[in-house]
Design a protein around this motif. Sequence first.
Motif, PDB file in Angstrom:
ATOM      1  N   LYS A   6       1.014  -1.337   0.131  1.00  0.00           N
ATOM      2  CA  LYS A   6       0.036   0.054   0.010  1.00  0.00           C
ATOM      3  C   LYS A   6       0.851   1.410  -0.041  1.00  0.00           C
ATOM      4  N   GLN A   7       0.538   2.505  -0.526  1.00  0.00           N
ATOM      5  CA  GLN A   7       1.182   3.625  -0.663  1.00  0.00           C
ATOM      6  C   GLN A   7       1.577   4.061   0.590  1.00  0.00           C
ATOM      7  N   ALA A   8       0.636   3.967   1.720  1.00  0.00           N
ATOM      8  CA  ALA A   8       0.788   4.406   2.988  1.00  0.00           C
ATOM      9  C   ALA A   8       2.116   3.575   3.779  1.00  0.00           C
ATOM     10  N   ASN A   9       2.552   2.587   3.173  1.00  0.00           N
ATOM     11  CA  ASN A   9       3.709   1.654   3.888  1.00  0.00           C
ATOM     12  C   ASN A   9       4.914   1.532   2.976  1.00  0.00           C
ATOM     13  N   ALA A  10       4.913   2.352   1.693  1.00  0.00           N
ATOM     14  CA  ALA A  10       6.154   2.392   0.841  1.00  0.00           C
ATOM     15  C   ALA A  10       7.336   3.072   1.232  1.00  0.00           C
ATOM     16  N   VAL A  11       8.678   2.786   1.113  1.00  0.00           N
ATOM     17  CA  VAL A  11       9.744   3.330   1.242  1.00  0.00           C
ATOM     18  C   VAL A  11      10.273   3.258   0.010  1.00  0.00           C
ATOM     19  N   TYR A  12      11.126   4.527  -0.355  1.00  0.00           N
ATOM     20  CA  TYR A  12      11.893   4.926  -1.375  1.00  0.00           C
ATOM     21  C   TYR A  12      13.111   5.531  -1.224  1.00  0.00           C
ATOM     22  N   THR A  13      14.142   5.416  -2.166  1.00  0.00           N
ATOM     23  CA  THR A  13      15.583   5.697  -2.045  1.00  0.00           C
ATOM     24  C   THR A  13      15.791   6.567  -3.510  1.00  0.00           C
ATOM     25  N   ASP A  14      16.674   7.492  -3.358  1.00  0.00           N
ATOM     26  CA  ASP A  14      17.134   8.225  -4.462  1.00  0.00           C
ATOM     27  C   ASP A  14      18.466   7.533  -5.072  1.00  0.00           C
ATOM     28  N   ARG A  15      18.582   7.797  -6.198  1.00  0.00           N
ATOM     29  CA  ARG A  15      19.749   6.897  -6.928  1.00  0.00           C
ATOM     30  C   ARG A  15      21.260   7.132  -6.367  1.00  0.00           C
ATOM     31  N   ARG A  22       9.611   7.928   3.205  1.00  0.00           N
ATOM     32  CA  ARG A  22       9.137   6.755   3.893  1.00  0.00           C
ATOM     33  C   ARG A  22       7.555   7.500   4.271  1.00  0.00           C
ATOM     34  N   PHE A  23       6.581   6.633   3.427  1.00  0.00           N
ATOM     35  CA  PHE A  23       5.337   6.906   3.740  1.00  0.00           C
ATOM     36  C   PHE A  23       4.788   6.404   4.924  1.00  0.00           C
ATOM     37  N   THR A  24       3.961   7.093   5.918  1.00  0.00           N
ATOM     38  CA  THR A  24       3.346   6.543   6.965  1.00  0.00           C
ATOM     39  C   THR A  24       1.726   6.868   6.777  1.00  0.00           C
ATOM     40  N   PRO A  25       1.006   5.919   7.551  1.00  0.00           N
ATOM     41  CA  PRO A  25      -0.551   6.122   7.518  1.00  0.00           C
ATOM     42  C   PRO A  25      -0.961   7.515   8.088  1.00  0.00           C
ATOM     43  N   ILE A  26      -1.883   8.085   7.820  1.00  0.00           N
ATOM     44  CA  ILE A  26      -2.516   9.170   8.317  1.00  0.00           C
ATOM     45  C   ILE A  26      -3.431   8.784   9.405  1.00  0.00           C
ATOM     46  N   ALA A  27      -4.294   7.859   9.272  1.00  0.00           N
ATOM     47  CA  ALA A  27      -5.189   7.220  10.356  1.00  0.00           C
ATOM     48  C   ALA A  27      -6.094   8.277  10.811  1.00  0.00           C
TER      49      ALA A  27
END
Length: 147
Positions: A6-15, A22-27
Amino acid sequence: MAAECKQANAVYTDRDGAYELRFTPIASAAAAASNRFTVKVLKTPLVLDGYVMPSEDPARSLAMVMFKCPDGDATGADLEACTIWQGMVYGIDAKGTLDNLQPEAGQAADKILFPGIGPAIRASSIWGKGKASVAPWDVLDFKECAS
């Protein structure tokens, strides 16, 4: 792997491996934002806050990246002073198709595009000695799904 997250749990990094998004749930069903995230400037203590909000006419995903914004009631001038970057944010799927970023319950994007975020960081208060020293590329790649 992004397809199973889910987008709320996705983690990304730059090259360059200098930033982690780091996405986190808004709840909160009442929240105006569709996503919340942090941007960690790796190898520094800097952590930036971010939100994605839907806009209309035409429908777009508008994001803001902020640093040390005041809590509680803040004026427009206060928010402008602590905003590092704002603009449209896009999700990119495995086929390379660009689209609005999905809300937090949607499928995570394979890549995230923040147009112009690198130059904005270089021109901001977080740039300099002992702070950020690598400007991120505008595209961040899916790294993992946080639990």
